[in-house]
Motif scaffolding. Structure first.
Motif, PDB file in Angstrom:
ATOM      1  N   TYR B  33     -28.435  33.750   2.515  1.00  0.00           N
ATOM      2  CA  TYR B  33     -27.778  34.467   1.428  1.00  0.00           C
ATOM      3  C   TYR B  33     -26.809  33.544   0.699  1.00  0.00           C
ATOM      4  N   TYR B  35     -23.390  34.049  -1.742  1.00  0.00           N
ATOM      5  CA  TYR B  35     -22.353  34.922  -2.272  1.00  0.00           C
ATOM      6  C   TYR B  35     -21.367  34.049  -3.042  1.00  0.00           C
ATOM      7  N   ARG B  37     -17.171  34.124  -4.843  1.00  0.00           N
ATOM      8  CA  ARG B  37     -15.917  34.808  -5.114  1.00  0.00           C
ATOM      9  C   ARG B  37     -15.254  34.090  -6.273  1.00  0.00           C
ATOM     10  N   ILE B  43     -15.731  39.219  -3.253  1.00  0.00           N
ATOM     11  CA  ILE B  43     -16.908  38.416  -2.943  1.00  0.00           C
ATOM     12  C   ILE B  43     -18.146  39.212  -3.335  1.00  0.00           C
ATOM     13  N   PHE B  45     -22.448  39.421  -3.869  1.00  0.00           N
ATOM     14  CA  PHE B  45     -23.771  38.964  -3.489  1.00  0.00           C
ATOM     15  C   PHE B  45     -24.462  38.312  -4.679  1.00  0.00           C
ATOM     16  N   PHE B  91     -20.284  30.897  -1.294  1.00  0.00           N
ATOM     17  CA  PHE B  91     -20.546  30.961   0.146  1.00  0.00           C
ATOM     18  C   PHE B  91     -22.038  31.088   0.410  1.00  0.00           C
ATOM     19  N   PHE B 104     -21.365  32.736   8.145  1.00  0.00           N
ATOM     20  CA  PHE B 104     -21.025  32.137   6.866  1.00  0.00           C
ATOM     21  C   PHE B 104     -20.628  30.681   7.022  1.00  0.00           C
ATOM     22  N   GLY B 105     -20.845  29.942   5.952  1.00  0.00           N
ATOM     23  CA  GLY B 105     -20.330  28.590   5.869  1.00  0.00           C
ATOM     24  C   GLY B 105     -18.907  28.600   5.326  1.00  0.00           C
ATOM     25  N   SER B 106     -18.351  27.427   5.147  1.00  0.00           N
ATOM     26  CA  SER B 106     -16.967  27.304   4.682  1.00  0.00           C
ATOM     27  C   SER B 106     -16.853  27.410   3.166  1.00  0.00           C
TER      28      SER B 106
END
Lengths: 115, 113
Positions: B33, B35, B37, B43, B45, B91, B104-106
């Motif tokens: 996925y 996302y 922000r 945040i 999708f 993200f 999730f990644g950073s």
């Protein structure tokens, strides 16, 4: 319409005390899931806890518990015995079955733990 | 086990330029996925891959955004040409089929000047 509402932009809590982060949600779906994520200053979104709409018991994960009140559409996160490392932004999110696998997020609550 | 890896961690570009963000999901995670922000907002999708196929791209803001996942492994998100309003944190997340938990990644902090 806002699907997830987090009304507390920021909170301060004393170390070792408990803190409750509010989250209300809006859905007409019967099947959905509720999540809480933590985002420390490093930026990574860390999964904390999950509650399914059909789960009868409140979810717990270590010091985290989710106070699930289905009739009130509320999914508050309780952090017990706060630690300095708990200082972060916390996001509530929801996944509805009708919406595929998309997560809808709230605006987040910043928690600052004081020594 | 390696987590979700995103790079670059930060990107600063000028309006009109092109930027490509990369995401390496956790090995074995077929769901991927994106996302984002943007400043002051929730945040949101963007899209969802299952292996190499786009399952849902309803969140992609416009045709300046192109996501790919060749071979069902890593994914790229290209913004061309970038606009000021594209600034934000992007993200990537991955999960196994049939599980609820997203990793999730950073994130990639994108600044368009």
């Amino acid at each position: 319409a806002q699907k997830i509402t987090q009304t507390q932009p920021g909170m301060f809590v004393q170390e070792k005390e408990a803190v409750t982060l509010d989250c209300t949600y809006d859905t007409s779906d019967q099947s959905y899931g509720l999540f809480w994520y933590k985002q420390p200053s490093s930026g990574e979104m860390i999964f904390l806890i999950y509650q399914g709409s059909y789960d009868e018991q409140n979810a717990t994960e270590g010091r985290y518990s989710l106070n699930f009140q289905k009739a009130r559409k509320s999914a508050n996160l309780v952090i017990s015995a706060s630690q300095l490392g708990d200082s972060a932004m916390y996001f509530c999110a929801m996944r509805e079955a009708v919406d595929g696998y998309k997560l809808s997020f709230g605006a987040g609550t910043t928690v600052t733990v004081r020594a | 086990e390696a987590g979700v890896t995103q790079f670059p961690s930060h990107s600063v570009i000028e309006k009109g330029q092109t930027v490509t963000l990369r995401c390496d999901p956790i090995s074995g995670h077929d769901n991927l996925y994106w996302y984002r922000r943007v400043m002051g907002k929730e945040i949101k999708f963007l899209l969802h891959f299952v292996k190499e196929s786009k399952q849902d791209e309803s969140g992609m803001p416009n045709n300046r955004f192109l996501a790919e996942r060749t071979g069902g492994t890593y994914s790229t998100l290209k913004v061309q040409p970038a606009e000021l309003e594209d600034s934000g944190v992007y993200f990537c997340a991955s999960s196994q089929i049939g599980t609820e938990r997203l990793f999730f990644g950073s994130g990639t902090q994108l600044s368009v000047l």
